[in-house]
Design a protein around this motif. Sequence first.
Motif, PDB file in Angstrom:
ATOM      1  N   ALA A 271       0.726  -1.170  -0.012  1.00 41.13           N
ATOM      2  CA  ALA A 271       0.053  -0.012   0.207  1.00 41.13           C
ATOM      3  C   ALA A 271       0.894   1.339  -0.014  1.00 41.13           C
ATOM      4  O   ALA A 271       0.661   2.260  -0.820  1.00 41.13           O
ATOM      5  CB  ALA A 271      -0.981   0.061   1.177  1.00 41.13           C
ATOM      6  N   LEU A 272       2.054   1.409   0.948  1.00 39.18           N
ATOM      7  CA  LEU A 272       2.693   2.630   0.695  1.00 39.18           C
ATOM      8  C   LEU A 272       3.534   2.483  -0.557  1.00 39.18           C
ATOM      9  O   LEU A 272       3.696   3.716  -1.053  1.00 39.18           O
ATOM     10  CB  LEU A 272       3.810   2.246   1.771  1.00 39.18           C
ATOM     11  N   ALA A 273       3.902   1.458  -1.227  1.00 37.74           N
ATOM     12  CA  ALA A 273       4.359   1.647  -2.610  1.00 37.74           C
ATOM     13  C   ALA A 273       3.533   2.263  -3.636  1.00 37.74           C
ATOM     14  O   ALA A 273       3.741   3.224  -4.478  1.00 37.74           O
ATOM     15  CB  ALA A 273       5.027   0.154  -3.163  1.00 37.74           C
TER      16      ALA A 273
ATOM     17  N   ALA B 234       1.592   9.190  -6.071  1.00 39.54           N
ATOM     18  CA  ALA B 234       2.091  10.594  -6.189  1.00 39.54           C
ATOM     19  C   ALA B 234       3.243  10.827  -7.292  1.00 39.54           C
ATOM     20  O   ALA B 234       3.373  12.152  -7.753  1.00 39.54           O
ATOM     21  CB  ALA B 234       3.139  10.724  -4.745  1.00 39.54           C
ATOM     22  N   GLU B 235       3.730   9.919  -7.567  1.00 41.37           N
ATOM     23  CA  GLU B 235       4.541   9.910  -8.868  1.00 41.37           C
ATOM     24  C   GLU B 235       3.717   9.929 -10.347  1.00 41.37           C
ATOM     25  O   GLU B 235       3.915  10.972 -11.236  1.00 41.37           O
ATOM     26  CB  GLU B 235       5.460   8.726  -9.085  1.00 41.37           C
ATOM     27  N   LEU B 236       2.867   9.157 -10.483  1.00 42.16           N
ATOM     28  CA  LEU B 236       2.238   9.102 -11.588  1.00 42.16           C
ATOM     29  C   LEU B 236       0.816  10.031 -11.815  1.00 42.16           C
ATOM     30  O   LEU B 236       0.055  10.129 -12.732  1.00 42.16           O
ATOM     31  CB  LEU B 236       1.653   7.790 -12.063  1.00 42.16           C
TER      32      LEU B 236
ATOM     33  N   GLU C 203      -0.064   1.059 -15.210  1.00 42.96           N
ATOM     34  CA  GLU C 203       1.319   0.523 -15.055  1.00 42.96           C
ATOM     35  C   GLU C 203       1.554  -0.750 -14.605  1.00 42.96           C
ATOM     36  O   GLU C 203       2.510  -1.385 -15.004  1.00 42.96           O
ATOM     37  CB  GLU C 203       2.260   1.513 -14.089  1.00 42.96           C
ATOM     38  N   LEU C 204       0.994  -1.162 -13.611  1.00 43.22           N
ATOM     39  CA  LEU C 204       1.104  -2.717 -12.995  1.00 43.22           C
ATOM     40  C   LEU C 204       0.229  -3.745 -13.506  1.00 43.22           C
ATOM     41  O   LEU C 204       0.359  -4.812 -13.186  1.00 43.22           O
ATOM     42  CB  LEU C 204       0.897  -2.228 -11.530  1.00 43.22           C
TER      43      LEU C 204
END
Length: 71
Positions: free
Chosen positions: A30-32, A38-40, A49-50
């Motif tokens: 979850a943190l990842a 935040a990045e995407l 992406e995943l």
Amino acid sequence: MTTWRERHAAAVQAHTEALAAVQQSAEARALALIDGVAELGTQAAVARELGVTRASVNQAIKALEKKQKAS
């Protein structure tokens, strides 16, 4: 040779450790995912992406938020 009681106690201990490991990995995931958002920019972008559903990304993040709120 071990008794059934000893085997049971060992199995209970292994089960407890496995559950703790699952909880830890769910939190790390979850943190990842939060970092990915935040990045995407969006949960949908992270999901694309995943190669997973946006719902699964949302569910993981919400579970962590609920856990943190309860603590």
